[in-house]
Design a protein around this motif. Structure first.
Motif, PDB file in Angstrom:
ATOM      1  N   TYR A 186      30.955  17.862 -60.820  1.00 37.40           N
ATOM      2  CA  TYR A 186      30.364  18.136 -62.127  1.00 37.40           C
ATOM      3  C   TYR A 186      28.987  18.755 -61.933  1.00 37.40           C
ATOM      4  O   TYR A 186      28.133  18.188 -61.240  1.00 37.40           O
ATOM      5  N   ARG A 187      28.758  19.918 -62.511  1.00 35.87           N
ATOM      6  CA  ARG A 187      27.452  20.575 -62.460  1.00 35.87           C
ATOM      7  C   ARG A 187      26.571  19.972 -63.549  1.00 35.87           C
ATOM      8  O   ARG A 187      26.837  20.130 -64.729  1.00 35.87           O
ATOM      9  N   ILE A 188      25.522  19.287 -63.135  1.00 40.25           N
ATOM     10  CA  ILE A 188      24.732  18.473 -64.052  1.00 40.25           C
ATOM     11  C   ILE A 188      23.664  19.330 -64.734  1.00 40.25           C
ATOM     12  O   ILE A 188      22.863  19.981 -64.058  1.00 40.25           O
ATOM     13  N   PRO A 189      23.614  19.333 -66.068  1.00 37.60           N
ATOM     14  CA  PRO A 189      22.570  20.088 -66.772  1.00 37.60           C
ATOM     15  C   PRO A 189      21.171  19.553 -66.457  1.00 37.60           C
ATOM     16  O   PRO A 189      20.994  18.371 -66.154  1.00 37.60           O
ATOM     17  N   ALA A 190      20.185  20.438 -66.561  1.00 41.46           N
ATOM     18  CA  ALA A 190      18.801  20.068 -66.241  1.00 41.46           C
ATOM     19  C   ALA A 190      18.321  18.902 -67.095  1.00 41.46           C
ATOM     20  O   ALA A 190      17.608  18.009 -66.608  1.00 41.46           O
ATOM     21  N   GLU A 191      18.727  18.885 -68.373  1.00 46.92           N
ATOM     22  CA  GLU A 191      18.259  17.808 -69.248  1.00 46.92           C
ATOM     23  C   GLU A 191      18.862  16.462 -68.857  1.00 46.92           C
ATOM     24  O   GLU A 191      18.218  15.413 -69.037  1.00 46.92           O
ATOM     25  N   GLU A 192      20.052  16.458 -68.320  1.00 44.61           N
ATOM     26  CA  GLU A 192      20.661  15.206 -67.874  1.00 44.61           C
ATOM     27  C   GLU A 192      20.023  14.731 -66.568  1.00 44.61           C
ATOM     28  O   GLU A 192      19.867  13.523 -66.349  1.00 44.61           O
ATOM     29  N   ILE A 193      19.673  15.671 -65.695  1.00 45.38           N
ATOM     30  CA  ILE A 193      18.960  15.312 -64.469  1.00 45.38           C
ATOM     31  C   ILE A 193      17.605  14.697 -64.810  1.00 45.38           C
ATOM     32  O   ILE A 193      17.165  13.703 -64.216  1.00 45.38           O
ATOM     33  N   ALA A 194      16.926  15.268 -65.804  1.00 50.08           N
ATOM     34  CA  ALA A 194      15.612  14.749 -66.207  1.00 50.08           C
ATOM     35  C   ALA A 194      15.707  13.295 -66.646  1.00 50.08           C
ATOM     36  O   ALA A 194      14.787  12.490 -66.388  1.00 50.08           O
ATOM     37  N   GLU A 195      16.810  12.922 -67.297  1.00 50.94           N
ATOM     38  CA  GLU A 195      16.976  11.554 -67.786  1.00 50.94           C
ATOM     39  C   GLU A 195      17.131  10.538 -66.650  1.00 50.94           C
ATOM     40  O   GLU A 195      16.816   9.353 -66.841  1.00 50.94           O
ATOM     41  N   VAL A 196      17.643  10.976 -65.499  1.00 57.32           N
ATOM     42  CA  VAL A 196      17.941  10.034 -64.410  1.00 57.32           C
ATOM     43  C   VAL A 196      17.072  10.295 -63.181  1.00 57.32           C
ATOM     44  O   VAL A 196      17.364   9.798 -62.092  1.00 57.32           O
ATOM     45  N   LYS A 197      16.016  11.059 -63.343  1.00 54.31           N
ATOM     46  CA  LYS A 197      15.199  11.492 -62.206  1.00 54.31           C
ATOM     47  C   LYS A 197      14.721  10.317 -61.363  1.00 54.31           C
ATOM     48  O   LYS A 197      14.639  10.410 -60.129  1.00 54.31           O
ATOM     49  N   ASN A 198      14.413   9.197 -61.995  1.00 53.47           N
ATOM     50  CA  ASN A 198      13.900   8.048 -61.252  1.00 53.47           C
ATOM     51  C   ASN A 198      14.947   7.397 -60.348  1.00 53.47           C
ATOM     52  O   ASN A 198      14.589   6.594 -59.476  1.00 53.47           O
ATOM     53  N   SER A 199      16.231   7.732 -60.557  1.00 49.76           N
ATOM     54  CA  SER A 199      17.292   7.187 -59.709  1.00 49.76           C
ATOM     55  C   SER A 199      17.493   8.020 -58.442  1.00 49.76           C
ATOM     56  O   SER A 199      18.197   7.595 -57.524  1.00 49.76           O
ATOM     57  N   LEU A 200      16.913   9.214 -58.415  1.00 46.69           N
ATOM     58  CA  LEU A 200      17.156  10.141 -57.311  1.00 46.69           C
ATOM     59  C   LEU A 200      16.073  10.013 -56.241  1.00 46.69           C
ATOM     60  O   LEU A 200      14.923   9.700 -56.537  1.00 46.69           O
ATOM     61  N   HIS A 201      16.458  10.272 -54.990  1.00 47.68           N
ATOM     62  CA  HIS A 201      15.494  10.266 -53.891  1.00 47.68           C
ATOM     63  C   HIS A 201      15.393  11.668 -53.292  1.00 47.68           C
ATOM     64  O   HIS A 201      16.156  12.569 -53.635  1.00 47.68           O
ATOM     65  N   GLN A 202      14.470  11.846 -52.415  1.00 43.92           N
ATOM     66  CA  GLN A 202      14.296  13.136 -51.757  1.00 43.92           C
ATOM     67  C   GLN A 202      15.450  13.400 -50.783  1.00 43.92           C
ATOM     68  O   GLN A 202      16.091  12.473 -50.287  1.00 43.92           O
ATOM     69  N   VAL A 203      15.694  14.666 -50.514  1.00 46.40           N
ATOM     70  CA  VAL A 203      16.724  15.042 -49.537  1.00 46.40           C
ATOM     71  C   VAL A 203      16.245  14.654 -48.140  1.00 46.40           C
ATOM     72  O   VAL A 203      15.148  15.049 -47.704  1.00 46.40           O
ATOM     73  N   ASP A 204      17.058  13.872 -47.425  1.00 47.69           N
ATOM     74  CA  ASP A 204      16.724  13.484 -46.050  1.00 47.69           C
ATOM     75  C   ASP A 204      17.216  14.511 -45.039  1.00 47.69           C
ATOM     76  O   ASP A 204      16.612  14.681 -43.978  1.00 47.69           O
ATOM     77  N   GLU A 205      18.331  15.179 -45.378  1.00 48.87           N
ATOM     78  CA  GLU A 205      18.932  16.115 -44.432  1.00 48.87           C
ATOM     79  C   GLU A 205      19.666  17.206 -45.210  1.00 48.87           C
ATOM     80  O   GLU A 205      20.435  16.914 -46.124  1.00 48.87           O
ATOM     81  N   TRP A 206      19.404  18.452 -44.846  1.00 49.54           N
ATOM     82  CA  TRP A 206      20.130  19.576 -45.436  1.00 49.54           C
ATOM     83  C   TRP A 206      21.316  19.920 -44.544  1.00 49.54           C
ATOM     84  O   TRP A 206      21.176  20.026 -43.321  1.00 49.54           O
ATOM     85  N   LEU A 207      22.480  20.079 -45.160  1.00 50.05           N
ATOM     86  CA  LEU A 207      23.711  20.369 -44.425  1.00 50.05           C
ATOM     87  C   LEU A 207      24.374  21.622 -44.993  1.00 50.05           C
ATOM     88  O   LEU A 207      24.272  21.890 -46.194  1.00 50.05           O
ATOM     89  N   PRO A 208      25.071  22.390 -44.154  1.00 49.09           N
ATOM     90  CA  PRO A 208      25.700  23.623 -44.638  1.00 49.09           C
ATOM     91  C   PRO A 208      26.839  23.348 -45.606  1.00 49.09           C
ATOM     92  O   PRO A 208      27.651  22.434 -45.383  1.00 49.09           O
ATOM     93  N   ILE A 209      26.896  24.122 -46.680  1.00 48.58           N
ATOM     94  CA  ILE A 209      27.979  23.998 -47.666  1.00 48.58           C
ATOM     95  C   ILE A 209      29.292  24.491 -47.083  1.00 48.58           C
ATOM     96  O   ILE A 209      30.358  23.952 -47.380  1.00 48.58           O
ATOM     97  N   GLY A 210      29.217  25.539 -46.238  1.00 49.28           N
ATOM     98  CA  GLY A 210      30.426  26.183 -45.742  1.00 49.28           C
ATOM     99  C   GLY A 210      30.823  27.358 -46.605  1.00 49.28           C
ATOM    100  O   GLY A 210      31.896  27.933 -46.447  1.00 49.28           O
TER     101      GLY A 210
END
Length: 272
Positions: A34-58
């Motif tokens: 599911y592609r999350i809209p920016a406004e929905e991400i804003a509502e849950v921002k406090n639940s998210l953490h920083q990226v620890d590792e970037w991995l290739p999508i392929g």
């Protein structure tokens, strides 16, 4: 808001639970994004953490740069998503080039997003462009009757579509553009991603021969409804064939009358 209380999380979990009960997700089969809209991400921002590792999508998806996605995990069971979301699904962020992803929530016991991520994101990029951003759901499942038909029906768009359209009057109304068919390919790689994306330029439903069904939708209800409608048509087809085949059916003229009455843009090229 805690992310587990978000409305989009509720819709995601409902789809996975309903689909498991349909029998479309044996073991760790199938995947959902599911592609999350920016406004929905804003509502849950406090639940998210920083990226620890970037991995290739392929796959390279520059038009999805900076987008967040809710995704099922590789090797995870759909039946467990509603029981413990944080262990079985994840929110990922696509980097600024559209070539790598990082986990910002979920998969707390470790693991990676679905192995079909290259196909999902390739199709998200396409549908985002074609629908002016409305399409947000890509969904893959293993519906039994549909898979069975890939062993007996010709593996081409026209004949497969026509056979399923004839199984119930609502079918051409629900997917009037028809459906595409990908011959058997190794799952999870760029080749099947590219083949599916090419067909998704015309369709919202793509059959993966001897494997399953791949659909998209603006929301969870549309994606689930497409999967359910196509699988029901396949079930009717299996039953009709087991009873000796069709003695009568919906004709070309019937389809045209239906299209006129319901004001649908029926793909007439698949009728000839």
């Amino acid at each position: 808001m805690d992310i587990k209380d978000a409305k989009f999380m509720e819709g995601f979990i409902r789809l996975t639970a309903d689909a498991f009960r349909k029998g479309w997700h044996e073991r760790n089969g199938g995947n959902l994004t599911y592609r999350i809209p920016a406004e929905e991400i804003a509502e849950v921002k406090n639940s998210l953490h920083q990226v620890d590792e970037w991995l290739p999508i392929g796959n390279s998806v520059p038009e999805l740069a900076g987008e967040y996605f809710l995704v099922t995990g590789s090797g995870k069971y759909m039946r467990n998503v509603e029981l413990c979301p944080e262990k079985n699904i994840a929110v990922i962020l696509v980097d600024d080039k559209g070539e790598n992803y990082g986990i910002v929530w979920g998969l707390t016991d470790g693991g990676r997003p679905t192995s079909e991520l290259p196909t999902h994101l390739g199709n998200h990029e396409l549908k985002k462009r074609l629908t002016a951003g409305r399409n947000r759901v890509i969904y893959h499942a293993h519906p039994t009757n549909l898979i069975a038909l890939t062993f007996v029906l010709p593996l081409n768009d026209k004949e497969f579509t026509r056979e399923l359209w004839e199984m119930a009057t609502e079918d051409p109304v629900i997917f009037p553009e028809g459906l595409g068919v990908v011959p058997w390919m190794v799952p999870g790689g760029k080749a099947i991603a590219d083949a599916s994306t090419k067909l998704m330029e015309k369709y919202r439903v793509v059959v993966w021969a001897h494997h399953g069904l791949f659909v998209c939708g603006d929301d969870f209800d549309e994606a689930f409804g497409l999967m359910d409608t196509v699988e029901k048509a396949a079930e009717i087809c299996v039953k009709v064939r087991s009873m000796g085949g069709k003695k009568q059916t919906i004709t070309r003229e019937n389809f045209l009358d239906l299209a006129k009455e319901f004001h649908i843009d029926l793909n007439e090229a698949l009728l000839d």
